[in-house]
Write a protein that holds these residues in place. Structure first.
Motif, PDB file in Angstrom:
ATOM      1  N   LEU A 126      35.212  73.047  32.458  1.00 45.60           N
ATOM      2  CA  LEU A 126      36.442  73.012  32.659  1.00 45.60           C
ATOM      3  C   LEU A 126      37.116  72.497  33.882  1.00 45.60           C
ATOM      4  N   GLU A 127      37.633  71.611  34.043  1.00 46.35           N
ATOM      5  CA  GLU A 127      38.187  70.849  35.057  1.00 46.35           C
ATOM      6  C   GLU A 127      39.886  70.837  35.092  1.00 46.35           C
ATOM      7  N   ASP A 128      40.385  69.803  35.051  1.00 45.12           N
ATOM      8  CA  ASP A 128      41.887  69.498  34.487  1.00 45.12           C
ATOM      9  C   ASP A 128      42.002  69.530  33.090  1.00 45.12           C
ATOM     10  N   GLU A 129      40.669  69.113  32.432  1.00 43.41           N
ATOM     11  CA  GLU A 129      40.586  69.223  30.957  1.00 43.41           C
ATOM     12  C   GLU A 129      39.183  69.564  30.695  1.00 43.41           C
ATOM     13  N   ILE A 130      38.797  69.981  29.428  1.00 43.18           N
ATOM     14  CA  ILE A 130      37.487  70.048  29.129  1.00 43.18           C
ATOM     15  C   ILE A 130      36.421  68.673  29.101  1.00 43.18           C
ATOM     16  N   ILE A 131      35.509  68.883  29.693  1.00 40.77           N
ATOM     17  CA  ILE A 131      34.695  67.861  29.847  1.00 40.77           C
ATOM     18  C   ILE A 131      33.037  68.203  29.366  1.00 40.77           C
ATOM     19  N   ALA A 132      32.299  67.011  29.198  1.00 40.29           N
ATOM     20  CA  ALA A 132      30.900  67.306  28.848  1.00 40.29           C
ATOM     21  C   ALA A 132      29.986  66.515  29.914  1.00 40.29           C
ATOM     22  N   ILE A 133      29.340  67.353  30.704  1.00 38.42           N
ATOM     23  CA  ILE A 133      28.265  66.553  31.681  1.00 38.42           C
ATOM     24  C   ILE A 133      26.930  66.665  31.135  1.00 38.42           C
ATOM     25  N   VAL A 134      26.611  65.230  31.043  1.00 35.71           N
ATOM     26  CA  VAL A 134      25.335  64.959  30.303  1.00 35.71           C
ATOM     27  C   VAL A 134      24.226  64.608  31.527  1.00 35.71           C
TER      28      VAL A 134
ATOM     29  N   GLU B 206      26.366  69.860  19.396  1.00 37.45           N
ATOM     30  CA  GLU B 206      25.614  69.263  18.389  1.00 37.45           C
ATOM     31  C   GLU B 206      26.484  67.972  18.283  1.00 37.45           C
ATOM     32  N   ALA B 207      27.724  68.214  18.043  1.00 39.31           N
ATOM     33  CA  ALA B 207      28.435  66.799  17.835  1.00 39.31           C
ATOM     34  C   ALA B 207      28.434  65.842  18.817  1.00 39.31           C
ATOM     35  N   ILE B 208      28.249  66.130  20.188  1.00 38.10           N
ATOM     36  CA  ILE B 208      28.347  65.437  21.348  1.00 38.10           C
ATOM     37  C   ILE B 208      26.866  64.753  21.231  1.00 38.10           C
ATOM     38  N   LEU B 209      25.842  65.459  20.972  1.00 37.23           N
ATOM     39  CA  LEU B 209      24.536  64.946  20.795  1.00 37.23           C
ATOM     40  C   LEU B 209      24.520  63.616  19.770  1.00 37.23           C
ATOM     41  N   ARG B 210      24.859  63.931  18.840  1.00 39.65           N
ATOM     42  CA  ARG B 210      25.352  62.891  17.739  1.00 39.65           C
ATOM     43  C   ARG B 210      25.933  61.406  18.131  1.00 39.65           C
ATOM     44  N   TYR B 211      27.183  61.936  18.846  1.00 35.21           N
ATOM     45  CA  TYR B 211      28.034  61.031  19.484  1.00 35.21           C
ATOM     46  C   TYR B 211      27.174  60.073  20.461  1.00 35.21           C
ATOM     47  N   LEU B 212      26.366  60.841  21.324  1.00 37.84           N
ATOM     48  CA  LEU B 212      25.708  60.256  22.608  1.00 37.84           C
ATOM     49  C   LEU B 212      24.651  58.960  21.900  1.00 37.84           C
ATOM     50  N   TYR B 213      24.271  59.467  20.674  1.00 37.77           N
ATOM     51  CA  TYR B 213      23.203  58.491  20.110  1.00 37.77           C
ATOM     52  C   TYR B 213      24.011  57.364  19.258  1.00 37.77           C
ATOM     53  N   SER B 214      24.955  57.656  18.566  1.00 37.14           N
ATOM     54  CA  SER B 214      25.340  56.659  17.851  1.00 37.14           C
ATOM     55  C   SER B 214      26.311  55.610  18.636  1.00 37.14           C
ATOM     56  N   GLU B 215      26.910  56.216  19.673  1.00 37.98           N
ATOM     57  CA  GLU B 215      28.101  55.403  20.614  1.00 37.98           C
ATOM     58  C   GLU B 215      27.162  54.837  22.042  1.00 37.98           C
ATOM     59  N   TYR B 216      26.338  55.361  22.158  1.00 41.74           N
ATOM     60  CA  TYR B 216      25.435  54.998  23.507  1.00 41.74           C
ATOM     61  C   TYR B 216      24.056  54.724  23.515  1.00 41.74           C
ATOM     62  N   ASN B 217      23.596  54.980  22.266  1.00 39.10           N
ATOM     63  CA  ASN B 217      22.145  54.965  22.139  1.00 39.10           C
ATOM     64  C   ASN B 217      21.357  55.738  23.096  1.00 39.10           C
ATOM     65  N   ILE B 218      21.845  56.900  23.230  1.00 40.91           N
ATOM     66  CA  ILE B 218      21.173  57.966  24.171  1.00 40.91           C
ATOM     67  C   ILE B 218      20.635  59.187  23.400  1.00 40.91           C
ATOM     68  N   ARG B 219      19.569  59.283  23.480  1.00 43.46           N
ATOM     69  CA  ARG B 219      18.881  60.443  23.135  1.00 43.46           C
ATOM     70  C   ARG B 219      18.764  61.633  24.186  1.00 43.46           C
ATOM     71  N   THR B 220      19.164  62.702  23.735  1.00 43.04           N
ATOM     72  CA  THR B 220      19.061  63.776  24.856  1.00 43.04           C
ATOM     73  C   THR B 220      18.831  65.064  24.183  1.00 43.04           C
ATOM     74  N   TYR B 221      18.590  66.275  24.902  1.00 42.89           N
ATOM     75  CA  TYR B 221      18.455  67.310  24.329  1.00 42.89           C
ATOM     76  C   TYR B 221      19.873  68.543  24.453  1.00 42.89           C
ATOM     77  N   GLY B 222      20.067  69.346  23.768  1.00 42.41           N
ATOM     78  CA  GLY B 222      21.260  70.212  23.889  1.00 42.41           C
ATOM     79  C   GLY B 222      21.340  70.694  25.244  1.00 42.41           C
ATOM     80  N   GLU B 223      20.070  71.216  25.734  1.00 41.93           N
ATOM     81  CA  GLU B 223      20.113  71.679  27.227  1.00 41.93           C
ATOM     82  C   GLU B 223      20.424  70.962  28.494  1.00 41.93           C
ATOM     83  N   ARG B 224      20.642  69.575  28.122  1.00 43.90           N
ATOM     84  CA  ARG B 224      21.037  68.626  29.246  1.00 43.90           C
ATOM     85  C   ARG B 224      22.421  68.436  28.853  1.00 43.90           C
ATOM     86  N   VAL B 225      23.254  68.963  28.144  1.00 44.37           N
ATOM     87  CA  VAL B 225      24.518  68.677  27.908  1.00 44.37           C
ATOM     88  C   VAL B 225      25.311  70.233  28.241  1.00 44.37           C
TER      89      VAL B 225
END
Length: 92
Positions: A82-90, A59-78
């Motif tokens: 875990l690689e060397d660190e925790i990442i989010a694949i959108v 939920e936080a990532i979705l709001r961040y994507l919209y506010s910082e990158y103007n990207i609207r997407t669905y939670g199912e697409r995020v």
């Protein structure tokens, strides 16, 4: 698109700051992954601790994507990974 661990932490800080009515710099976040609980975060605001589950992080990532990158997407697409660190694949 891939969000780094720092961007995920920023997303959670901004999201929690908006919810709690504080500045993002007043929020501390520690991300973690466990085999039993999956991806979680411990968040401190005003010396109070709260645990967030994966759905809260997305939920936080979705709001961040919209506010910082103007990207609207669905939670199912995020997807958190875990690689060397925790990442989010959108998926776009």
């Amino acid at each position: 698109m891939i969000l780094s661990m720092d961007e995920i932490i920023n997303a959670v800080c901004i999201h929690q700051a908006e919810r709690k009515g504080v500045k993002p710099t007043d929020v501390t976040v520690e991300l973690s992954w466990d085999e039993d609980t999956g991806f979680t975060a411990e968040v401190w605001v005003n010396s109070r601790s709260q645990y967030l589950i994966e759905a809260n992080l997305i939920e936080a990532i979705l709001r961040y994507l919209y506010s910082e990158y103007n990207i609207r997407t669905y939670g199912e697409r995020v997807r958190l990974d875990l690689e060397d660190e925790i990442i989010a694949i959108v998926e776009q």
